[in-house]
Every structure is written in C-alpha cells, then in structure tokens.
Design a protein around this motif. Structure first.
Motif, PDB file in Angstrom:
ATOM      1  N   ILE A  96      35.374 -41.915  75.914  1.00  0.00           N
ATOM      2  CA  ILE A  96      36.684 -42.530  75.718  1.00  0.00           C
ATOM      3  C   ILE A  96      37.012 -42.606  74.226  1.00  0.00           C
ATOM      4  O   ILE A  96      38.140 -42.319  73.806  1.00  0.00           O
ATOM      5  N   VAL A  97      36.022 -42.979  73.415  1.00  0.00           N
ATOM      6  CA  VAL A  97      36.236 -43.047  71.973  1.00  0.00           C
ATOM      7  C   VAL A  97      36.567 -41.664  71.415  1.00  0.00           C
ATOM      8  O   VAL A  97      37.467 -41.515  70.573  1.00  0.00           O
ATOM      9  N   MET A  98      35.867 -40.641  71.877  1.00  0.00           N
ATOM     10  CA  MET A  98      36.130 -39.282  71.395  1.00  0.00           C
ATOM     11  C   MET A  98      37.490 -38.774  71.848  1.00  0.00           C
ATOM     12  O   MET A  98      38.164 -38.039  71.122  1.00  0.00           O
ATOM     13  N   ILE A  99      37.923 -39.150  73.037  1.00  0.00           N
ATOM     14  CA  ILE A  99      39.253 -38.764  73.499  1.00  0.00           C
ATOM     15  C   ILE A  99      40.313 -39.342  72.569  1.00  0.00           C
ATOM     16  O   ILE A  99      41.357 -38.729  72.334  1.00  0.00           O
ATOM     17  N   CYS A 100      40.030 -40.517  71.994  1.00  0.00           N
ATOM     18  CA  CYS A 100      40.945 -41.133  71.029  1.00  0.00           C
ATOM     19  C   CYS A 100      40.837 -40.506  69.643  1.00  0.00           C
ATOM     20  O   CYS A 100      41.557 -40.915  68.722  1.00  0.00           O
ATOM     21  N   GLY A 101      39.935 -39.552  69.477  1.00  0.00           N
ATOM     22  CA  GLY A 101      39.788 -38.896  68.181  1.00  0.00           C
ATOM     23  C   GLY A 101      38.860 -39.618  67.232  1.00  0.00           C
ATOM     24  O   GLY A 101      38.908 -39.392  66.023  1.00  0.00           O
ATOM     25  N   ASN A 128      36.694 -45.002  58.106  1.00  0.00           N
ATOM     26  CA  ASN A 128      36.308 -43.910  58.995  1.00  0.00           C
ATOM     27  C   ASN A 128      35.304 -44.394  60.041  1.00  0.00           C
ATOM     28  O   ASN A 128      34.351 -45.100  59.726  1.00  0.00           O
ATOM     29  N   SER A 129      35.523 -43.993  61.298  1.00  0.00           N
ATOM     30  CA  SER A 129      34.682 -44.483  62.393  1.00  0.00           C
ATOM     31  C   SER A 129      33.229 -44.039  62.250  1.00  0.00           C
ATOM     32  O   SER A 129      32.315 -44.752  62.686  1.00  0.00           O
ATOM     33  N   PHE A 130      33.007 -42.886  61.636  1.00  0.00           N
ATOM     34  CA  PHE A 130      31.631 -42.429  61.416  1.00  0.00           C
ATOM     35  C   PHE A 130      30.886 -43.421  60.523  1.00  0.00           C
ATOM     36  O   PHE A 130      29.750 -43.813  60.819  1.00  0.00           O
ATOM     37  N   GLY A 162      45.620 -36.996  71.189  1.00  0.00           N
ATOM     38  CA  GLY A 162      46.338 -35.744  71.007  1.00  0.00           C
ATOM     39  C   GLY A 162      47.194 -35.736  69.757  1.00  0.00           C
ATOM     40  O   GLY A 162      47.217 -34.759  69.009  1.00  0.00           O
ATOM     41  N   ASN A 163      47.887 -36.857  69.511  1.00  0.00           N
ATOM     42  CA  ASN A 163      48.729 -36.966  68.317  1.00  0.00           C
ATOM     43  C   ASN A 163      49.037 -38.446  68.095  1.00  0.00           C
ATOM     44  O   ASN A 163      49.906 -39.006  68.765  1.00  0.00           O
ATOM     45  N   MET A 198      36.387 -32.760  69.968  1.00  0.00           N
ATOM     46  CA  MET A 198      36.074 -33.677  68.878  1.00  0.00           C
ATOM     47  C   MET A 198      37.325 -34.065  68.099  1.00  0.00           C
ATOM     48  O   MET A 198      37.323 -35.065  67.369  1.00  0.00           O
ATOM     49  N   ALA A 199      38.395 -33.308  68.262  1.00  0.00           N
ATOM     50  CA  ALA A 199      39.660 -33.648  67.615  1.00  0.00           C
ATOM     51  C   ALA A 199      40.444 -34.680  68.411  1.00  0.00           C
ATOM     52  O   ALA A 199      41.415 -35.236  67.919  1.00  0.00           O
ATOM     53  N   GLY A 200      40.021 -34.934  69.645  1.00  0.00           N
ATOM     54  CA  GLY A 200      40.684 -35.923  70.476  1.00  0.00           C
ATOM     55  C   GLY A 200      41.710 -35.312  71.413  1.00  0.00           C
ATOM     56  O   GLY A 200      42.120 -34.159  71.269  1.00  0.00           O
TER      57      GLY A 200
END
Length: 342
Positions: free
Chosen positions: A73-78, A132-134, A207-208, A271-273
């Motif tokens: 879910i987090v990765m889907i959000c980018g 940054n989330s990382f 996505g954007n 990975m771009a979401g």
C-alpha cells in the motif's frame, strides 16, 4: 489508476495472436512463474509434492503476508517503508511480553497500538515535514530494532501458555488457522484497495500526487494512512507469528524486508507508485517460498537459496524493462497503417 496491470500492458505485435499472448503472459507473469517453479521442483526435489510440504510453503509465505500488504500500500502511494521488519519484531515482543499481565487480547491490542504510533510518526514526518520516506523509515527501523533488543536483552521471550499456539498450529493440519488468518487479512485489504473510494485514492495519489490534490484528495491524510496501515499490519503479522510459535524472537523480522521487497516487485508493483496488486504480491511470496522450500528438499545451502531468489528477481526486472522498452518504442504507432505499408 488500476491495479490489474492494464496501464502497463505489452503492446500487441502487429495486433495478432502473438501480441495478445505476450500481453497475457506479461499480465499473469507471477502466476506463470509460480507454476514453473512448482513444475521444476516437482521433478528435481524429493518429497516436494506432498500435502505436508504444501502446508510448509503456505506457512513460510504467510509469515510475511500482512507486512507485505502494508508495504505494498505504501509503495502504491509512491513511498517506501523500511521499518516493516522492525515493526514485526515489535509486534511479537509486545504480544508475548505483555501476555502474562494483560492476556493475549491485551498483548495484541498493545502491539497494534504501537504499530499505529509508529505509522503515525513515519507518516507525519513524510507528509508534513516533507522528509524522504527512505530516510524516515530507515531511522525508525534502527530505533525500533534497538528498543526491542533493550527490552528483551537480546533473548527470546517464551510464552506462558501454549494453548493458543496449539490452536493456531494444530498437529497434522495442512492449512492451519494461522495460515487462514494471514491470507484472509490480505484478501480483505485487497478488496478495500480494489473496490472502495479509499483504495482508488491510494492509486490516484501514487499515479500523480498533483492531480490527486487538484481532484480534492486529502493527499497528506492518505500518506499518513498508508504508513499507519503498513506499521499496524506489520505488528499484527509479528504478533500472529509470535503467538503461533509460543515465543518472541528478537530477530523475527530481520529477513522480512528483503523478502517482501522482492515479492512486491515480482508481483508487479511499481516503485514509482500508482500500480500494484496485493493478490499478485501474495502469489509472488508463495512462489519464492516454493523455490526456497524446493531447494531445501534438495539439501541446498542458504547461499544457493539466496542466489536463486536473486536470479528470479533479476529475471522479472529484466522482463519488465523489456516490456517498457517495447511499449515506448511503439508509442503512437498505428499498426493498421503499418500493415497497409507492408
């Protein structure tokens, strides 16, 4: 955005049957990979195709399933959440450590509360402080990891009662209640993502983000919510494993992050979401578990298992890169006009 892979489909070569076959193979590549691994291991690994071993594969895959759902879910959000392994360990430690004082229900509630707080910290630092989330989750991963070691002194904490462990993993059962709960959690999360406005909001955000904001989506809330879900699901997964094993190990989630990242990428999450499927991620976890289990049945060492998992991941990434190349190469082409020129 959709999670069924239609937004990144192989272009049809000339619009014929070959192009359709390639597009179908790309869409369902993780299931073809799973079938191929099972077929190969059935031929080369002794005792691979047995009911008991099938249960072992599902159990190995299920350990990381709740955390993988949250990470997805987090990765889907980018974004990225590197703290999921530490959150799993935290959930197991809190559940078993508090069980003698507040019971299993109280221990699980405390674990989920800790996961919620961890997710809030991660989400607020990413959404509000714009870090940054990382970097954020790398820091919280280290903090939580060391806090757990201080709490348990680096030792495994045994449970006081084994009744719940016996229920979650009854002797002689292939599909245990533990496995059912883990897969049910992922199925519920997948339905929420696919069929609710909240789930579609996660895809739109990934996505954007700017378009999502212009559309009236409360993007900061969605980012915080994604991290809260990730940490809460991870602590729940760790708590469930600890209850099933009747003990909490301080290294419970150490190997979870790499396995989950590999499964999420193999499952097709971008990975771009904006693109991903929890069902495909679950299938990828089962595929990797089957691969490692089959190599175990052959008596192969850990280094061979690690190399084989890395090879599978590399092949999937190369296949994705080839698909993107084909798509970009044919962008804007009119296949019907090209056929007339021929």
């Amino acid at each position: 955005m959709r999670d069924d892979g239609e937004n990144l489909r192989l272009p049809q070569a000339g619009g014929g049957a070959l192009g359709k076959a390639l597009a179908w193979a790309y869409r369902y590549k993780v299931y073809l990979l799973l079938a191929a691994i099972i077929a190969v291991m059935a031929q080369i690994a002794p005792r691979f195709l047995t009911a008991g071993n099938f249960g072992n594969i599902l159990k190995a895959a299920g350990i990381n399933l709740p955390a993988a759902a949250g990470f997805n879910i987090v990765m889907i959000c980018g974004q990225l959440d590197l703290s999921i392994g530490s959150a799993m360990t935290l959930g197991g430690m809190m559940t078993v450590g508090l069980e003698p004082h507040v019971g299993w229900a109280g221990g699980v509630a405390a674990a989920l509360a800790c996961g919620l707080v961890l997710g809030l910290v991660n989400g607020l630092l990413v959404a509000k402080a714009r870090i940054n989330s990382f970097i954020v989750t790398l820091g919280t991963m280290i903090i939580v990891q060391n806090a757990v070691f201080i709490y348990c002194g680096g030792e495994t904490i045994p449970a006081k009662s084994f009744a719940l462990s016996d229920w979650l993993q009854p002797a002689g059962s292939v599909v245990t209640p533990q496995i059912i709960i883990q897969f049910a959690v992922v199925a519920l999360a997948a339905m929420v993502l696919r069929w609710t406005p909240i789930g579609r909001g996660f895809y739109l955000l990934g996505g954007n983000a700017q378009t999502a904001w212009f559309s009236g989506l409360r993007t900061d809330r969605y980012v915080v919510g994604a991290f809260v879900l990730s940490s809460t699901l991870s602590t729940f997964g760790g708590a469930l494993v600890a209850m099933s094993e009747a003990g909490a190990n301080p290294t419970l989630g150490d190997s979870a992050l790499m396995a989950i990242v590999a499964a999420v990428i193999i499952g097709g999450t971008s990975m771009a979401g904006g693109k991903g499927s929890l069902v495909d991620t679950a299938a990828a976890l089962v595929a990797l578990a089957a691969l490692i289990n089959g190599l175990n049945c052959r008596g192969e060492g850990y280094e061979v298992q690690l190399m084989a998992s890395g090879l599978v991941l590399a092949l999937v990434i190369l296949y994705d890169a080839f698909a993107v190349y084909r798509r970009e190469k044919k962008r804007g082409q009119r296949q019907d006009l090209l056929r007339e020129l021929r």
